[in-house]
Design a protein around this motif. Structure first.
Motif, PDB file in Angstrom:
ATOM      1  N   ALA A  41      18.668  28.464 -12.287  1.00 30.52           N
ATOM      2  CA  ALA A  41      18.399  29.876 -12.003  1.00 30.52           C
ATOM      3  C   ALA A  41      19.718  30.403 -11.444  1.00 30.52           C
ATOM      4  O   ALA A  41      20.077  30.102 -10.312  1.00 30.52           O
ATOM      5  N   THR A  42      20.473  31.137 -12.264  1.00 33.87           N
ATOM      6  CA  THR A  42      21.855  31.462 -11.913  1.00 33.87           C
ATOM      7  C   THR A  42      22.236  32.902 -12.219  1.00 33.87           C
ATOM      8  O   THR A  42      21.595  33.583 -13.003  1.00 33.87           O
ATOM      9  N   VAL A  43      23.334  33.317 -11.605  1.00 29.90           N
ATOM     10  CA  VAL A  43      24.052  34.508 -12.014  1.00 29.90           C
ATOM     11  C   VAL A  43      25.034  34.025 -13.069  1.00 29.90           C
ATOM     12  O   VAL A  43      25.675  32.988 -12.903  1.00 29.90           O
ATOM     13  N   THR A  44      25.136  34.754 -14.178  1.00 30.02           N
ATOM     14  CA  THR A  44      25.895  34.272 -15.325  1.00 30.02           C
ATOM     15  C   THR A  44      27.005  35.230 -15.702  1.00 30.02           C
ATOM     16  O   THR A  44      26.812  36.449 -15.686  1.00 30.02           O
ATOM     17  N   HIS A  45      28.170  34.664 -16.060  1.00 26.81           N
ATOM     18  CA  HIS A  45      29.322  35.440 -16.517  1.00 26.81           C
ATOM     19  C   HIS A  45      29.770  34.879 -17.861  1.00 26.81           C
ATOM     20  O   HIS A  45      30.121  33.706 -17.956  1.00 26.81           O
ATOM     21  N   LEU A  46      29.727  35.710 -18.892  1.00 25.31           N
ATOM     22  CA  LEU A  46      30.137  35.320 -20.240  1.00 25.31           C
ATOM     23  C   LEU A  46      31.397  36.102 -20.603  1.00 25.31           C
ATOM     24  O   LEU A  46      31.449  37.310 -20.406  1.00 25.31           O
ATOM     25  N   THR A  47      32.416  35.413 -21.101  1.00 21.60           N
ATOM     26  CA  THR A  47      33.607  36.084 -21.631  1.00 21.60           C
ATOM     27  C   THR A  47      33.734  35.733 -23.105  1.00 21.60           C
ATOM     28  O   THR A  47      33.558  34.570 -23.488  1.00 21.60           O
ATOM     29  N   LEU A  48      33.999  36.760 -23.919  1.00 20.34           N
ATOM     30  CA  LEU A  48      34.203  36.569 -25.355  1.00 20.34           C
ATOM     31  C   LEU A  48      35.578  37.064 -25.742  1.00 20.34           C
ATOM     32  O   LEU A  48      35.999  38.143 -25.305  1.00 20.34           O
ATOM     33  N   GLY A  49      36.269  36.300 -26.568  1.00 22.01           N
ATOM     34  CA  GLY A  49      37.554  36.685 -27.113  1.00 22.01           C
ATOM     35  C   GLY A  49      37.492  36.624 -28.634  1.00 22.01           C
ATOM     36  O   GLY A  49      36.827  35.762 -29.197  1.00 22.01           O
TER      37      GLY A  49
END
Length: 160
Positions: free
Chosen positions: A147-155
């Protein structure tokens, strides 16, 4: 079983809160399908590499992205490679090469005991004009509770 229901309810609640205002101004632009690397969840989070393909709606255009997903919060366990799938909403139909690149932030919940299921709600992208909604589905094999806070980066990686 109770934990699974609690995580699912949390993800759905966050999804409804984040999706309601955004979807009234946006329409479905396509689908983002990501292959994930194996993941080891530590007590405070995890990191995974992604290879993603954006499938533009009503078109044969596909755009390839490389990404990284970082989770911070309760994340315990190990999962193998998996698949994430999002419906992509945008303010207009001009989704082209590189439009999906950027950072997305939101909440995630995952449960796996053998086959697993996860939900992710993320908003961001180029000038915060793209929403990965309403909930992604995640499939992976392993033992995991998150159960998390999520950060996604796309390049951007190119056209297929």
């Amino acid at each position: 079983m109770q934990t699974r229901r609690l995580l699912y309810a949390l993800c759905v609640s966050v999804g409804i809160v984040l999706a309601t205002p955004a979807q009234s101004e946006m329409f479905r632009a396509g689908r983002l399908l990501c292959s994930t690397s194996p993941r080891i969840g530590f007590l405070v989070g995890s990191t995974q590499s992604l290879r993603c393909v954006f499938y533009r709606r009503a078109s044969s255009d596909r755009y390839i992205y490389a990404g990284r997903i970082r989770r911070v919060g309760l994340d315990l366990g190990v999962t193998g490679s998996g698949v994430l799938s999002w419906a992509v909403f945008a303010r207009n139909s001009r989704i082209g090469p590189g439009t999906m690149r950027g950072s997305y932030v939101g909440a995630s919940g995952n449960v796996a005991l053998g086959p697993g299921f996860g939900a992710n709600v993320l908003i961001g992208g180029s000038r915060r004009s793209v929403v990965l909604q309403p909930l992604s589905t995640e499939r992976a094999i392993g033992i995991n509770l998150a159960a998390t806070v999520t950060h996604l980066t796309l390049g951007e990686r190119g056209r297929r």
